[in-house]
Scaffold this motif. Structure first.
Motif, short mmCIF file in Angstrom:
data_model
loop_
_atom_site.label_atom_id
_atom_site.label_comp_id
_atom_site.label_asym_id
_atom_site.label_seq_id
_atom_site.Cartn_x
_atom_site.Cartn_y
_atom_site.Cartn_z
N VAL A 98 0.85 -1.20 0.00
CA VAL A 98 0.00 0.00 0.00
C VAL A 98 0.88 1.25 0.00
O VAL A 98 0.62 2.20 -0.74
CB VAL A 98 -0.96 -0.01 1.22
CG1 VAL A 98 -1.71 1.30 1.33
CG2 VAL A 98 -1.92 -1.19 1.13
N GLY A 99 1.93 1.22 0.82
CA GLY A 99 2.85 2.36 0.88
C GLY A 99 3.53 2.61 -0.46
O GLY A 99 3.66 3.77 -0.89
N PHE A 147 -7.85 0.48 0.66
CA PHE A 147 -6.90 -0.62 0.81
C PHE A 147 -7.28 -1.63 1.89
O PHE A 147 -6.58 -2.60 2.10
CB PHE A 147 -5.47 -0.10 1.05
CG PHE A 147 -5.33 0.92 2.14
CD1 PHE A 147 -5.36 0.56 3.48
CD2 PHE A 147 -5.16 2.26 1.82
CE1 PHE A 147 -5.21 1.50 4.49
CE2 PHE A 147 -5.01 3.21 2.82
CZ PHE A 147 -5.04 2.83 4.15
N GLY A 148 -8.40 -1.44 2.55
CA GLY A 148 -8.88 -2.40 3.54
C GLY A 148 -8.27 -2.19 4.92
O GLY A 148 -7.52 -1.25 5.15
N PRO A 149 -8.60 -3.09 5.85
CA PRO A 149 -8.06 -2.98 7.20
C PRO A 149 -6.55 -3.15 7.20
O PRO A 149 -5.98 -3.75 6.29
CB PRO A 149 -8.73 -4.13 7.96
CG PRO A 149 -9.64 -4.79 7.03
CD PRO A 149 -9.46 -4.24 5.67
N GLY A 163 8.70 2.25 1.37
CA GLY A 163 9.26 3.56 1.04
C GLY A 163 8.38 4.75 1.33
O GLY A 163 8.68 5.86 0.90
N SER A 164 7.30 4.57 2.07
CA SER A 164 6.42 5.70 2.37
C SER A 164 6.75 6.30 3.74
O SER A 164 7.48 5.72 4.53
CB SER A 164 4.95 5.27 2.34
OG SER A 164 4.64 4.45 3.45
N GLY A 201 1.59 9.52 -5.57
CA GLY A 201 1.71 10.85 -4.98
C GLY A 201 0.75 11.12 -3.84
O GLY A 201 0.55 12.27 -3.46
N TYR A 202 0.16 10.08 -3.25
CA TYR A 202 -0.76 10.26 -2.13
C TYR A 202 -0.02 10.47 -0.82
O TYR A 202 -0.54 11.08 0.11
CB TYR A 202 -1.69 9.05 -1.96
CG TYR A 202 -2.51 8.68 -3.16
CD1 TYR A 202 -2.83 9.59 -4.16
CD2 TYR A 202 -2.99 7.38 -3.29
CE1 TYR A 202 -3.60 9.22 -5.25
CE2 TYR A 202 -3.77 7.01 -4.39
CZ TYR A 202 -4.06 7.93 -5.36
OH TYR A 202 -4.82 7.56 -6.43
#
Length: 146
Positions: free
Chosen positions: A37-38, A130-132, A55-56, A45-46
């Motif tokens: 997700v990250g 993206f869910g839980p 990498g987020s 770009g979120y």
């Protein structure tokens, strides 16, 4: 320790970072998104780049539901444990017109899972998309500085 938030997921301003042993609905949780997700969030770009897996950067999101809760995700609202619907429209496309993945239907959260939901911005990238996520203590919580 202080944190200044500039994202649209929670009100802009100063927050105090605290460590907590328990997590409750309504807490603002500061955490790393799951690696996949990250990666997607950074690529689109979120979320800014950072030191989390994938990498987020860590994100701060309100906790709408915790382990044992039942979440119903509809196209225009979220319902937690048969409570009143929370107005939280699911965007089909992001601000750049790209298709958004989304989660819909009934989800029963397992222990150590939480559902993150921000109603501050219609484009908040949260569990609707993206869910839980896994939530393990001790937790890093943000509290509005006074």
């Amino acid at each position: 320790m202080f944190h200044y938030n500039t994202s649209a997921s929670i009100p802009e301003g100063w927050y105090v970072k605290q460590t907590a042993d328990t997590l409750t609905r309504g807490d603002i949780l500061r955490l790393c998104l799951p690696a996949s997700v990250g990666r997607a969030a950074v690529r689109k770009g979120y979320v800014h780049r950072g030191s989390c897996p994938g990498g987020s950067r860590r994100v701060g999101k309100p906790v709408a539901a915790i382990g044992g809760d039942t979440v119903r995700v509809l196209t225009d609202s979220i319902q937690i444990n048969r409570g009143p619907p929370i107005r939280a429209e699911i965007q089909l496309r992001d601000r750049r017109g790209r298709r958004m993945d989304r989660v819909t239907g009934r989800i029963v959260l397992q222990q150590n899972e939480c559902f993150l939901l921000s109603t501050e911005s219609p484009f908040s990238y949260d569990s609707r998309y993206f869910g839980p996520v896994a939530c393990h203590g001790p937790y890093q919580i943000l509290r509005r500085a006074r």
